[in-house]
Design an enzyme around this catalytic site. Structure first.
Site, PDB file in Angstrom:
ATOM      1  N   ARG A   1      44.282  63.817  79.390  1.00 27.33           N
ATOM      2  CA  ARG A   1      45.048  64.772  80.124  1.00 27.33           C
ATOM      3  C   ARG A   1      44.079  65.267  81.202  1.00 27.33           C
ATOM      4  O   ARG A   1      44.798  65.656  82.494  1.00 27.33           O
ATOM      5  CB  ARG A   1      45.524  65.914  79.192  1.00 27.33           C
ATOM      6  CG  ARG A   1      46.529  65.607  78.258  1.00 27.33           C
ATOM      7  CD  ARG A   1      46.976  66.655  77.502  1.00 27.33           C
ATOM      8  NE  ARG A   1      48.207  66.225  76.998  1.00 27.33           N
ATOM      9  CZ  ARG A   1      48.683  66.793  75.814  1.00 27.33           C
ATOM     10  NH1 ARG A   1      48.050  67.803  75.306  1.00 27.33           N
ATOM     11  NH2 ARG A   1      49.923  66.539  75.124  1.00 27.33           N
TER      12      ARG A   1
ATOM     13  N   GLY B   1      58.146  66.246  73.875  1.00 28.18           N
ATOM     14  CA  GLY B   1      59.240  66.744  74.089  1.00 28.18           C
ATOM     15  C   GLY B   1      59.774  67.100  75.528  1.00 28.18           C
ATOM     16  O   GLY B   1      61.073  67.007  75.731  1.00 28.18           O
TER      17      GLY B   1
ATOM     18  N   GLY C   1      55.581  60.924  71.122  1.00 28.12           N
ATOM     19  CA  GLY C   1      54.078  60.913  70.582  1.00 28.12           C
ATOM     20  C   GLY C   1      53.844  59.563  69.683  1.00 28.12           C
ATOM     21  O   GLY C   1      52.929  58.855  70.001  1.00 28.12           O
TER      22      GLY C   1
ATOM     23  N   LYS D   1      64.336  60.964  62.144  1.00 26.00           N
ATOM     24  CA  LYS D   1      65.429  61.887  62.069  1.00 26.00           C
ATOM     25  C   LYS D   1      66.521  61.822  63.307  1.00 26.00           C
ATOM     26  O   LYS D   1      66.020  61.627  64.315  1.00 26.00           O
ATOM     27  CB  LYS D   1      65.157  63.382  61.981  1.00 26.00           C
ATOM     28  CG  LYS D   1      64.371  63.397  60.586  1.00 26.00           C
ATOM     29  CD  LYS D   1      64.280  64.909  60.340  1.00 26.00           C
ATOM     30  CE  LYS D   1      63.749  65.354  58.807  1.00 26.00           C
ATOM     31  NZ  LYS D   1      63.406  66.744  58.797  1.00 26.00           N
TER      32      LYS D   1
HETATM   33  P1  ADP Z   1      58.473  59.806  68.357  1.00 28.48           P
HETATM   34  O1  ADP Z   1      57.290  60.965  68.107  1.00 28.48           O
HETATM   35  O2  ADP Z   1      57.871  58.690  69.349  1.00 28.48           O
HETATM   36  O3  ADP Z   1      59.430  60.685  69.223  1.00 28.48           O
HETATM   37  P2  ADP Z   1      59.539  60.251  65.760  1.00 28.48           P
HETATM   38  O4  ADP Z   1      58.426  61.379  65.840  1.00 28.48           O
HETATM   39  O5  ADP Z   1      60.962  60.668  66.259  1.00 28.48           O
HETATM   40  O6  ADP Z   1      59.020  59.392  66.983  1.00 28.48           O
HETATM   41  O7  ADP Z   1      59.475  59.210  64.615  1.00 28.48           O
HETATM   42  C1  ADP Z   1      58.277  58.743  64.241  1.00 28.48           C
HETATM   43  C2  ADP Z   1      58.170  58.888  62.585  1.00 28.48           C
HETATM   44  O8  ADP Z   1      59.234  57.994  62.023  1.00 28.48           O
HETATM   45  C3  ADP Z   1      57.000  57.950  62.153  1.00 28.48           C
HETATM   46  O9  ADP Z   1      56.065  58.803  61.327  1.00 28.48           O
HETATM   47  C4  ADP Z   1      57.618  56.780  61.432  1.00 28.48           C
HETATM   48  O10 ADP Z   1      56.834  56.563  60.408  1.00 28.48           O
HETATM   49  C5  ADP Z   1      58.948  57.340  61.064  1.00 28.48           C
HETATM   50  N1  ADP Z   1      59.727  56.082  60.434  1.00 28.48           N
HETATM   51  C6  ADP Z   1      60.080  55.097  61.181  1.00 28.48           C
HETATM   52  N2  ADP Z   1      61.066  54.304  60.433  1.00 28.48           N
HETATM   53  C7  ADP Z   1      60.909  54.821  59.258  1.00 28.48           C
HETATM   54  C8  ADP Z   1      61.861  54.550  58.101  1.00 28.48           C
HETATM   55  N3  ADP Z   1      62.555  53.458  57.800  1.00 28.48           N
HETATM   56  N4  ADP Z   1      61.408  55.359  56.925  1.00 28.48           N
HETATM   57  C9  ADP Z   1      60.599  56.585  57.167  1.00 28.48           C
HETATM   58  N5  ADP Z   1      60.096  57.042  58.323  1.00 28.48           N
HETATM   59  C10 ADP Z   1      60.244  56.351  59.435  1.00 28.48           C
HETATM   60 MG    MG Z   2      56.953  62.241  66.718  1.00 32.05          MG
END
Ligand code: ADP
Ligand code: MG
Length: 393
Positions: A37, A373, A350, A199
Protein backbone atom coordinates in the site's frame (compact mmCIF):
# COMPACT_ATOMS: atom_id res chain seq x y z
CA UNK A 1 -12.95 11.24 -15.58
CA UNK A 2 -15.25 14.08 -14.55
CA UNK A 3 -13.20 14.92 -11.46
CA UNK A 4 -10.04 16.98 -11.14
CA UNK A 5 -6.84 14.94 -11.26
CA UNK A 6 -3.67 15.76 -9.35
CA UNK A 7 -2.28 16.46 -12.84
CA UNK A 8 -4.68 19.42 -13.16
CA UNK A 9 -3.34 21.13 -10.04
CA UNK A 10 -0.76 23.87 -9.81
CA UNK A 11 1.43 22.33 -7.15
CA UNK A 12 4.60 24.40 -7.05
CA UNK A 13 5.13 25.92 -3.60
CA UNK A 14 1.73 24.63 -2.45
CA UNK A 15 0.83 22.71 0.68
CA UNK A 16 -0.77 19.54 -0.67
CA UNK A 17 -2.76 17.38 1.76
CA UNK A 18 -2.78 13.82 0.39
CA UNK A 19 -5.14 11.21 1.89
CA UNK A 20 -3.29 7.92 1.44
CA UNK A 21 -4.12 4.37 2.53
CA UNK A 22 -1.23 3.39 4.79
CA UNK A 23 -3.32 0.89 6.74
CA UNK A 24 -0.56 -1.75 6.52
CA UNK A 25 -0.04 -5.01 8.41
CA UNK A 26 2.61 -5.00 11.17
CA UNK A 27 4.35 -7.68 13.25
CA UNK A 28 4.58 -7.74 17.07
CA UNK A 29 7.56 -5.34 16.96
CA UNK A 30 5.39 -3.06 14.77
CA UNK A 31 7.58 -3.52 11.68
CA UNK A 32 5.63 -3.15 8.44
CA UNK A 33 5.27 -6.68 7.06
CA UNK A 34 3.70 -5.77 3.70
CA UNK A 35 4.53 -2.41 2.12
CA UNK A 36 2.36 -2.82 -1.01
CA UNK A 37 0.00 0.00 0.00
CA UNK A 38 2.88 2.39 0.70
CA UNK A 39 4.50 1.54 -2.63
CA UNK A 40 1.23 2.15 -4.46
CA UNK A 41 0.99 5.67 -3.03
CA UNK A 42 4.52 6.59 -4.13
CA UNK A 43 3.47 7.69 -7.63
CA UNK A 44 1.29 10.49 -6.26
CA UNK A 45 3.70 11.44 -3.45
CA UNK A 46 6.64 11.66 -5.86
CA UNK A 47 4.58 13.67 -8.32
CA UNK A 48 3.80 16.23 -5.60
CA UNK A 49 7.38 16.64 -4.37
CA UNK A 50 8.99 16.50 -7.81
CA UNK A 51 6.70 19.33 -8.88
CA UNK A 52 7.79 21.48 -5.95
CA UNK A 53 4.87 20.87 -3.63
CA UNK A 54 4.91 20.15 0.10
CA UNK A 55 3.42 16.70 0.63
CA UNK A 56 1.37 16.46 3.83
CA UNK A 57 0.23 12.85 4.11
CA UNK A 58 -2.67 11.61 6.20
CA UNK A 59 -3.93 8.04 6.77
CA UNK A 60 -5.61 5.78 9.25
CA UNK A 61 -3.94 2.69 10.70
CA UNK A 62 -5.94 -0.05 12.38
CA UNK A 63 -9.04 0.63 14.46
CA UNK A 64 -8.09 2.89 17.38
CA UNK A 65 -11.77 3.93 17.70
CA UNK A 66 -11.25 7.63 18.30
CA UNK A 67 -8.52 7.53 20.93
CA UNK A 68 -4.72 7.45 20.96
CA UNK A 69 -3.47 3.86 20.86
CA UNK A 70 0.32 3.76 21.17
CA UNK A 71 0.80 0.71 18.97
CA UNK A 72 -1.19 2.32 16.16
CA UNK A 73 1.06 5.33 15.74
CA UNK A 74 2.28 6.14 12.22
CA UNK A 75 6.01 6.25 13.13
CA UNK A 76 6.86 2.74 11.82
CA UNK A 77 5.08 3.60 8.57
CA UNK A 78 7.06 6.84 8.29
CA UNK A 79 10.25 4.81 8.69
CA UNK A 80 9.24 2.48 5.85
CA UNK A 81 8.19 5.40 3.64
CA UNK A 82 11.52 7.08 4.29
CA UNK A 83 13.31 3.93 3.05
CA UNK A 84 11.16 3.72 -0.06
CA UNK A 85 11.51 7.43 -0.91
CA UNK A 86 15.21 7.57 0.07
CA UNK A 87 14.56 10.89 1.77
CA UNK A 88 13.62 12.06 5.25
CA UNK A 89 9.96 12.00 6.22
CA UNK A 90 8.80 14.44 8.91
CA UNK A 91 6.31 13.19 11.50
CA UNK A 92 3.87 14.82 13.90
CA UNK A 93 2.18 13.79 17.16
CA UNK A 94 -1.25 14.69 15.88
CA UNK A 95 -2.98 15.47 12.58
CA UNK A 96 -4.52 18.82 13.58
CA UNK A 97 -3.68 21.67 15.95
CA UNK A 98 -1.06 24.36 16.55
CA UNK A 99 1.93 22.00 16.76
CA UNK A 100 1.08 20.51 13.39
CA UNK A 101 0.54 23.96 11.84
CA UNK A 102 4.02 24.97 13.00
CA UNK A 103 5.61 21.91 11.39
CA UNK A 104 3.74 22.61 8.16
CA UNK A 105 4.92 26.25 8.22
CA UNK A 106 8.51 25.06 8.54
CA UNK A 107 8.25 22.76 5.49
CA UNK A 108 10.23 23.55 2.36
CA UNK A 109 9.11 22.74 -1.18
CA UNK A 110 9.64 19.03 -1.81
CA UNK A 111 9.40 18.06 1.88
CA UNK A 112 7.24 15.17 3.06
CA UNK A 113 5.28 15.09 6.34
CA UNK A 114 3.31 12.11 7.59
CA UNK A 115 0.63 13.21 10.07
CA UNK A 116 -0.43 11.04 13.03
CA UNK A 117 -3.19 8.41 12.67
CA UNK A 118 -6.36 10.31 11.74
CA UNK A 119 -8.57 7.76 13.52
CA UNK A 120 -7.12 8.82 16.89
CA UNK A 121 -9.92 11.40 16.58
CA UNK A 122 -13.50 10.11 16.77
CA UNK A 123 -14.46 13.08 14.55
CA UNK A 124 -12.79 11.33 11.59
CA UNK A 125 -15.34 8.54 11.25
CA UNK A 126 -18.14 10.86 12.38
CA UNK A 127 -17.22 13.10 9.43
CA UNK A 128 -17.33 16.07 11.77
CA UNK A 129 -17.34 19.39 9.83
CA UNK A 130 -15.26 21.31 12.41
CA UNK A 131 -12.60 18.60 12.28
CA UNK A 132 -12.70 18.52 8.45
CA UNK A 133 -12.18 22.29 8.47
CA UNK A 134 -9.14 21.93 10.72
CA UNK A 135 -7.64 19.43 8.28
CA UNK A 136 -8.39 21.76 5.38
CA UNK A 137 -6.59 24.63 7.14
CA UNK A 138 -3.32 22.70 6.81
CA UNK A 139 -3.31 22.87 3.03
CA UNK A 140 -3.81 24.84 -0.18
CA UNK A 141 -5.07 21.87 -2.20
CA UNK A 142 -6.31 18.38 -1.31
CA UNK A 143 -5.70 15.08 -3.10
CA UNK A 144 -7.46 11.82 -2.31
CA UNK A 145 -5.50 8.71 -3.25
CA UNK A 146 -6.98 6.27 -0.72
CA UNK A 147 -9.22 4.15 -2.94
CA UNK A 148 -9.67 1.48 -0.25
CA UNK A 149 -11.57 3.96 1.97
CA UNK A 150 -13.28 5.94 -0.81
CA UNK A 151 -16.59 4.19 0.00
CA UNK A 152 -16.55 5.74 3.48
CA UNK A 153 -17.72 9.32 4.07
CA UNK A 154 -15.13 10.27 6.68
CA UNK A 155 -13.60 13.68 7.46
CA UNK A 156 -10.28 12.95 5.71
CA UNK A 157 -11.91 11.27 2.70
CA UNK A 158 -15.07 13.34 2.15
CA UNK A 159 -15.62 16.16 4.65
CA UNK A 160 -12.30 17.91 4.03
CA UNK A 161 -13.07 18.28 0.31
CA UNK A 162 -15.83 20.75 1.16
CA UNK A 163 -13.42 23.16 2.84
CA UNK A 164 -10.67 23.35 0.19
CA UNK A 165 -10.60 25.28 -3.10
CA UNK A 166 -9.55 22.25 -5.09
CA UNK A 167 -9.95 18.55 -4.30
CA UNK A 168 -8.43 16.16 -6.83
CA UNK A 169 -7.97 12.43 -7.39
CA UNK A 170 -4.50 10.91 -7.04
CA UNK A 171 -3.03 8.50 -9.57
CA UNK A 172 -4.15 5.38 -7.72
CA UNK A 173 -7.80 6.46 -7.57
CA UNK A 174 -7.58 7.54 -11.19
CA UNK A 175 -6.31 4.10 -12.21
CA UNK A 176 -9.01 2.30 -10.23
CA UNK A 177 -11.77 4.40 -11.78
CA UNK A 178 -10.36 3.86 -15.24
CA UNK A 179 -10.32 0.07 -15.05
CA UNK A 180 -13.38 -0.51 -12.88
CA UNK A 181 -15.17 2.06 -15.05
CA UNK A 182 -14.35 -0.08 -18.10
CA UNK A 183 -16.63 -2.79 -16.72
CA UNK A 184 -19.61 -0.48 -16.32
CA UNK A 185 -19.21 1.79 -19.36
CA UNK A 186 -18.68 0.67 -22.94
CA UNK A 187 -16.73 -2.52 -22.28
CA UNK A 188 -15.49 -4.56 -25.22
CA UNK A 189 -18.19 -7.20 -25.72
CA UNK A 190 -19.08 -9.85 -24.96
CA UNK A 191 -18.45 -9.04 -21.32
CA UNK A 192 -18.38 -11.77 -18.68
CA UNK A 193 -18.72 -11.50 -14.90
CA UNK A 194 -17.53 -14.42 -12.79
CA UNK A 195 -18.99 -14.19 -9.31
CA UNK A 196 -18.09 -16.68 -6.62
CA UNK A 197 -17.22 -16.70 -2.96
CA UNK A 198 -19.09 -17.87 0.04
CA UNK A 199 -22.32 -15.92 0.34
CA UNK A 200 -25.00 -14.53 -1.94
CA UNK A 201 -26.11 -12.17 0.83
CA UNK A 202 -22.93 -10.08 0.46
CA UNK A 203 -23.23 -9.95 -3.34
CA UNK A 204 -26.90 -9.37 -4.16
CA UNK A 205 -26.40 -5.71 -5.12
CA UNK A 206 -23.38 -6.71 -7.18
CA UNK A 207 -25.30 -9.40 -9.07
CA UNK A 208 -28.31 -7.15 -9.61
CA UNK A 209 -26.22 -4.39 -11.17
CA UNK A 210 -24.09 -6.75 -13.26
CA UNK A 211 -27.18 -8.40 -14.72
CA UNK A 212 -27.83 -5.05 -16.46
CA UNK A 213 -24.29 -4.79 -17.81
CA UNK A 214 -22.97 -8.20 -18.85
CA UNK A 215 -23.60 -10.68 -21.65
CA UNK A 216 -22.35 -13.71 -19.73
CA UNK A 217 -22.51 -14.49 -16.03
CA UNK A 218 -20.78 -17.39 -14.33
CA UNK A 219 -21.85 -18.11 -10.77
CA UNK A 220 -19.56 -20.43 -8.82
CA UNK A 221 -18.26 -20.95 -5.31
CA UNK A 222 -20.44 -21.44 -2.27
CA UNK A 223 -23.22 -19.16 -3.55
CA UNK A 224 -23.82 -21.34 -6.59
CA UNK A 225 -25.68 -23.86 -4.42
CA UNK A 226 -28.37 -21.40 -3.36
CA UNK A 227 -28.89 -20.75 -7.10
CA UNK A 228 -29.03 -24.50 -7.79
CA UNK A 229 -31.56 -24.87 -4.99
CA UNK A 230 -33.61 -22.12 -6.68
CA UNK A 231 -33.54 -24.25 -9.85
CA UNK A 232 -34.89 -27.19 -7.84
CA UNK A 233 -31.64 -29.18 -7.98
CA UNK A 234 -30.25 -31.34 -5.19
CA UNK A 235 -27.35 -29.72 -3.36
CA UNK A 236 -26.74 -32.21 -0.54
CA UNK A 237 -25.26 -30.43 2.46
CA UNK A 238 -23.54 -27.72 0.41
CA UNK A 239 -23.58 -24.10 1.53
CA UNK A 240 -27.18 -22.82 1.42
CA UNK A 241 -28.71 -19.49 2.37
CA UNK A 242 -32.31 -20.65 2.62
CA UNK A 243 -33.66 -17.10 2.99
CA UNK A 244 -31.97 -16.09 -0.28
CA UNK A 245 -33.49 -18.78 -2.54
CA UNK A 246 -36.25 -16.40 -3.67
CA UNK A 247 -33.73 -13.68 -4.51
CA UNK A 248 -31.66 -16.21 -6.43
CA UNK A 249 -34.81 -17.09 -8.41
CA UNK A 250 -35.42 -13.41 -9.19
CA UNK A 251 -31.86 -12.96 -10.38
CA UNK A 252 -32.15 -16.02 -12.63
CA UNK A 253 -35.42 -14.69 -14.09
CA UNK A 254 -33.98 -11.22 -14.64
CA UNK A 255 -30.96 -12.73 -16.40
CA UNK A 256 -33.29 -14.69 -18.64
CA UNK A 257 -35.46 -11.71 -19.57
CA UNK A 258 -32.39 -9.58 -20.34
CA UNK A 259 -30.80 -12.24 -22.53
CA UNK A 260 -27.84 -12.78 -20.19
CA UNK A 261 -26.28 -16.23 -20.52
CA UNK A 262 -25.98 -17.60 -17.01
CA UNK A 263 -23.65 -20.50 -16.21
CA UNK A 264 -23.72 -22.58 -13.03
CA UNK A 265 -21.43 -25.53 -12.23
CA UNK A 266 -22.55 -28.77 -13.97
CA UNK A 267 -20.31 -31.07 -11.94
CA UNK A 268 -18.80 -30.88 -8.49
CA UNK A 269 -15.97 -31.99 -6.24
CA UNK A 270 -17.66 -33.20 -3.08
CA UNK A 271 -16.63 -34.57 0.32
CA UNK A 272 -18.39 -35.23 3.62
CA UNK A 273 -16.18 -32.68 5.40
CA UNK A 274 -13.66 -30.18 4.14
CA UNK A 275 -10.90 -31.97 6.04
CA UNK A 276 -11.84 -35.46 4.91
CA UNK A 277 -9.64 -36.30 1.94
CA UNK A 278 -10.77 -39.97 2.08
CA UNK A 279 -14.20 -39.61 0.49
CA UNK A 280 -13.55 -36.87 -2.08
CA UNK A 281 -15.23 -37.60 -5.38
CA UNK A 282 -16.33 -35.92 -8.58
CA UNK A 283 -20.09 -36.05 -9.26
CA UNK A 284 -22.75 -34.65 -11.57
CA UNK A 285 -25.45 -34.88 -8.91
CA UNK A 286 -24.56 -34.01 -5.34
CA UNK A 287 -25.39 -36.90 -2.98
CA UNK A 288 -27.66 -36.21 0.04
CA UNK A 289 -24.92 -36.32 2.68
CA UNK A 290 -22.12 -34.63 0.75
CA UNK A 291 -20.85 -31.04 0.45
CA UNK A 292 -19.69 -29.50 -2.83
CA UNK A 293 -16.40 -27.66 -2.29
CA UNK A 294 -15.22 -27.03 -5.86
CA UNK A 295 -16.40 -27.09 -9.46
CA UNK A 296 -15.66 -30.27 -11.43
CA UNK A 297 -13.72 -30.79 -14.68
CA UNK A 298 -16.74 -30.44 -17.02
CA UNK A 299 -17.58 -27.09 -15.43
CA UNK A 300 -13.96 -26.02 -15.78
CA UNK A 301 -14.00 -26.83 -19.49
CA UNK A 302 -17.24 -24.95 -20.05
CA UNK A 303 -16.16 -21.92 -18.03
CA UNK A 304 -12.79 -21.83 -19.84
CA UNK A 305 -14.66 -21.64 -23.14
CA UNK A 306 -16.79 -18.71 -21.94
CA UNK A 307 -13.66 -16.95 -20.65
CA UNK A 308 -11.95 -17.36 -24.00
CA UNK A 309 -14.94 -15.98 -25.91
CA UNK A 310 -15.47 -12.92 -23.68
CA UNK A 311 -13.51 -9.79 -24.55
CA UNK A 312 -13.87 -8.24 -21.08
CA UNK A 313 -13.89 -10.19 -17.82
CA UNK A 314 -14.71 -9.05 -14.30
CA UNK A 315 -13.94 -11.55 -11.57
CA UNK A 316 -14.91 -11.49 -7.91
CA UNK A 317 -15.02 -14.47 -5.59
CA UNK A 318 -13.23 -17.85 -5.69
CA UNK A 319 -15.03 -20.76 -7.36
CA UNK A 320 -14.31 -23.19 -4.56
CA UNK A 321 -12.80 -23.55 -1.12
CA UNK A 322 -9.42 -22.73 -2.67
CA UNK A 323 -7.60 -22.36 0.68
CA UNK A 324 -7.72 -26.20 0.88
CA UNK A 325 -5.52 -27.61 -1.89
CA UNK A 326 -7.92 -30.48 -2.64
CA UNK A 327 -10.56 -27.88 -3.60
CA UNK A 328 -8.38 -25.27 -5.34
CA UNK A 329 -8.25 -26.78 -8.84
CA UNK A 330 -11.33 -25.01 -10.22
CA UNK A 331 -10.34 -21.56 -9.02
CA UNK A 332 -6.75 -22.00 -10.22
CA UNK A 333 -7.80 -23.33 -13.65
CA UNK A 334 -10.13 -20.37 -14.22
CA UNK A 335 -7.54 -17.86 -12.95
CA UNK A 336 -5.07 -19.29 -15.48
CA UNK A 337 -7.66 -19.28 -18.25
CA UNK A 338 -8.39 -15.59 -17.62
CA UNK A 339 -4.69 -14.75 -17.49
CA UNK A 340 -3.90 -16.59 -20.71
CA UNK A 341 -6.97 -15.42 -22.64
CA UNK A 342 -5.41 -12.08 -23.55
CA UNK A 343 -8.80 -10.47 -22.83
CA UNK A 344 -9.25 -7.44 -20.58
CA UNK A 345 -9.37 -8.76 -17.02
CA UNK A 346 -10.34 -6.83 -13.90
CA UNK A 347 -10.27 -8.56 -10.52
CA UNK A 348 -11.62 -7.33 -7.19
CA UNK A 349 -12.00 -8.80 -3.71
CA UNK A 350 -9.56 -9.80 -0.98
CA UNK A 351 -9.85 -13.57 -1.36
CA UNK A 352 -9.90 -13.37 -5.16
CA UNK A 353 -6.57 -11.54 -5.10
CA UNK A 354 -5.12 -14.28 -2.83
CA UNK A 355 -6.45 -16.90 -5.25
CA UNK A 356 -4.72 -15.19 -8.17
CA UNK A 357 -1.48 -15.14 -6.20
CA UNK A 358 -1.88 -18.85 -5.48
CA UNK A 359 -2.38 -19.47 -9.21
CA UNK A 360 0.77 -17.43 -9.91
CA UNK A 361 -0.85 -15.21 -12.53
CA UNK A 362 -0.94 -11.84 -10.74
CA UNK A 363 1.17 -10.12 -13.40
CA UNK A 364 -1.04 -11.27 -16.25
CA UNK A 365 -4.25 -9.56 -15.17
CA UNK A 366 -5.11 -6.18 -16.71
CA UNK A 367 -6.06 -4.71 -13.35
CA UNK A 368 -6.25 -6.00 -9.79
CA UNK A 369 -8.19 -3.65 -7.60
CA UNK A 370 -6.57 -2.57 -4.32
CA UNK A 371 -9.86 -1.82 -2.62
CA UNK A 372 -11.98 -4.82 -1.58
CA UNK A 373 -15.19 -3.16 -0.35
CA UNK A 374 -14.70 0.01 -2.40
CA UNK A 375 -14.29 -1.85 -5.70
CA UNK A 376 -17.41 -3.93 -5.08
CA UNK A 377 -19.48 -0.84 -4.24
CA UNK A 378 -18.20 0.80 -7.41
CA UNK A 379 -19.27 -2.19 -9.52
CA UNK A 380 -22.60 -2.24 -7.66
CA UNK A 381 -23.11 1.18 -9.25
CA UNK A 382 -22.98 3.04 -5.95
CA UNK A 383 -21.47 6.48 -5.66
CA UNK A 384 -18.26 6.44 -3.60
CA UNK A 385 -18.40 9.48 -1.24
CA UNK A 386 -14.62 10.00 -1.35
CA UNK A 387 -14.77 10.36 -5.12
CA UNK A 388 -18.10 12.20 -5.36
CA UNK A 389 -16.72 14.92 -3.05
CA UNK A 390 -13.83 15.79 -5.41
CA UNK A 391 -13.96 18.95 -7.51
CA UNK A 392 -15.59 18.59 -10.90
CA UNK A 393 -13.38 19.33 -13.91
P1 ADP B 1 -13.72 -12.04 -2.09
O1 ADP B 1 -12.96 -11.75 -0.81
O2 ADP B 1 -12.80 -12.25 -3.25
O3 ADP B 1 -14.80 -11.04 -2.35
P2 ADP B 1 -15.52 -13.85 -0.74
O4 ADP B 1 -15.06 -13.29 0.57
O5 ADP B 1 -16.87 -13.54 -1.21
O6 ADP B 1 -14.45 -13.45 -1.88
O7 ADP B 1 -15.47 -15.43 -0.70
C1 ADP B 1 -14.30 -16.15 -0.45
C2 ADP B 1 -14.55 -17.39 0.35
O8 ADP B 1 -15.52 -18.23 -0.26
C3 ADP B 1 -13.31 -18.22 0.47
O9 ADP B 1 -12.94 -18.31 1.84
C4 ADP B 1 -13.69 -19.57 -0.10
O10 ADP B 1 -13.13 -20.64 0.59
C5 ADP B 1 -15.19 -19.56 0.05
N1 ADP B 1 -15.83 -20.56 -0.84
C6 ADP B 1 -15.76 -20.62 -2.17
N2 ADP B 1 -16.42 -21.71 -2.64
C7 ADP B 1 -16.93 -22.35 -1.56
C8 ADP B 1 -17.71 -23.54 -1.39
N3 ADP B 1 -18.08 -24.30 -2.42
N4 ADP B 1 -18.03 -23.88 -0.13
C9 ADP B 1 -17.66 -23.13 0.92
N5 ADP B 1 -16.92 -22.01 0.83
C10 ADP B 1 -16.55 -21.62 -0.40
MG1 MG C 1 -13.47 -12.07 1.26
Amino acid sequence: MSKLSVRDLDIKGKRVLVRVDFNVPQDAALNVTDDTRIKEALVTIKYVIENGGKAILISHLGRPDGKVVEKMRMAPVAKKLQELLSKPVLTANDCIGEEVKKIVESMKDGDVLLLENVRFHAEEEENDPAFSKQLAELCDVYVNDAFGTAHRAHASTEGVAKFVKQAAAGFLIEKEIKFLGMILENPARPILAIIGGAKISSKIDLLNNLINKVNNLIVGGGMAYTFMKAQGKGIGKSLLEADKVEIAKEILNKAKSRGVNIYLPMDHIVASRKDNAQDIECVNEIPENMIAFDIGPKSITEFQKVVKESKTIFWNGPLGLFEVNAFAAGTIAIAKAIANSGNVSVVGGGDSVSAIKKAGVTDKMTHISTGGGASLEFIEGKELPGIAALTNK
